[in-house]
Design an enzyme around this catalytic site. Sequence first.
Site, mmCIF file in Angstrom:
data_model
loop_
_atom_site.group_PDB
_atom_site.id
_atom_site.type_symbol
_atom_site.label_atom_id
_atom_site.label_comp_id
_atom_site.label_asym_id
_atom_site.label_seq_id
_atom_site.Cartn_x
_atom_site.Cartn_y
_atom_site.Cartn_z
ATOM 1 N N ASP A 236 0.819 -1.213 0.000
ATOM 2 C CA ASP A 236 0.000 0.000 0.000
ATOM 3 C C ASP A 236 0.855 1.267 0.000
ATOM 4 O OD1 ASP A 236 -2.003 -1.851 0.335
ATOM 5 O OD2 ASP A 236 -2.924 -0.871 2.071
ATOM 6 N N HIS A 378 3.697 -2.400 3.040
ATOM 7 C CA HIS A 378 3.819 -1.060 2.440
ATOM 8 C C HIS A 378 5.131 -0.981 1.677
ATOM 9 C CE1 HIS A 378 0.967 -0.750 5.756
ATOM 10 N NE2 HIS A 378 0.396 0.230 5.081
HETATM 11 NI NI NI Z 1 -2.617 3.137 3.242
#
Ligand code: NI
Length: 437
Positions: A236, A378
């Site tokens: 992400d 991430h």
């Molecule tokens: Ni996010």
Amino acid sequence: MTPQVGAAATTIAPIDPLSIAGVRSLTLAGSPHSAPVATALTYLDGAEGIDNALDASVLTQIDEYLGERGPFAAELPPGGLTSTSNDLPPHGLTIATDVILAAQSWFGLRIRAAVDGNPVAQWTLYTDAATDEVYTPADLIDGSDVDAITEAAGATVGTLPTLAFAADGSIVLAAGGDTETGTASIERDRARGLLNETGRRIQDAADSGEPFHAPTTAAFPHVPCSLIACVALTYDDGPSPTTTPALLDVLADEGVPATFFVVGSHVAAHPEIVARANAEGHAVENHSWSHPDLATLPAPDVARELAATDDAIRAAGVPTPTFIRAPFGSAGGAVPTTADHPLAYWSVDSFDWRDRDGGTFVPRILGKIQPGGVILMHDIYASSVSAQKRLIEALRDRGYTFVTVPQLFSGHALGAGQQYTCRGTGVSDAGPACDGR
Ligand code: NI
């Protein structure tokens, strides 16, 4: 009307799958509940309808074979199925597929199941590669003719036999598992009177002698996640010019597809990174334009956040996303009624953003992951990127196959605005059961 049964049963010679563009064969074997199961399955990439129908019918057959031993689950080895290059063993349940039609836009499969070498079932599936619609024999014959055609094949009325098309347009019916017993043929013109419009279109294709037009819209190759242990790596908040390219290098080295939930404003700043991710087989999906808590926004603002991100992704030359991940997983408020795609949550939160240390978060992931799982990470932290090789190797050692989020959920009917945690069927008090089915 009683169909004329041919004196000599015709058999349908399978087509060599390697001769058809877009067709792949996959051999899977394992011992769920200590019962040997081996399958040789043929998939047509870009035809998810028939690929998933094949998987569902194989799953039904495996469940039937396992019976009281319990339902099949795409468990990790040794309980689940894994790819094998070996021939199917003669004991236990074996399932094989034959391509029996590939002409014009029509593609057909015959599936044969045997237990300890004795045929127990066979069935046929057809698809129109131009529409991805799937048809069973019952979909090719008008209702009142079904019993007549079933009787002609020597099958129990109420069940439909295998229905195959010969190159001369005659149809060949088989009642049971054995391809010889209960096989009947009905010559072309009589068959034409029994088939409905779809059946007649397939009949026309079968005796056309024309080549097959393979589907051209395969976003990702089909992976049978209901039969093997799949996992989706998701990243992400990127793309980041300082960390995402290095992650793409690792994924390329490992040959692993992943899913990027990108922030639209970052895409607009670095479209070349998402273009590369798409070109290298990854899924690029929507994580909003500015990463707000969407549940706190009025519907028009939610719609703008999502639409602007889809636009930025398209402007980068990447296909329109088919999934959204709500920032913070916060999908309440106006999100369910505003979002135009399903939402992907996660079954394992790595907390990589907090720990910034693979030595901490990789073991956390390995302790929680189940087949059908979705791992949240991430790609904007160097510490996350540097841990990926280790994570990938550990998951691979445990028997996982890596897929994108669209591949993971293929075959499941998902609703726009609804949020999904993992590939699975059950829901328990502890949350959704990620059984991979
Ligand atoms: Ni996010």
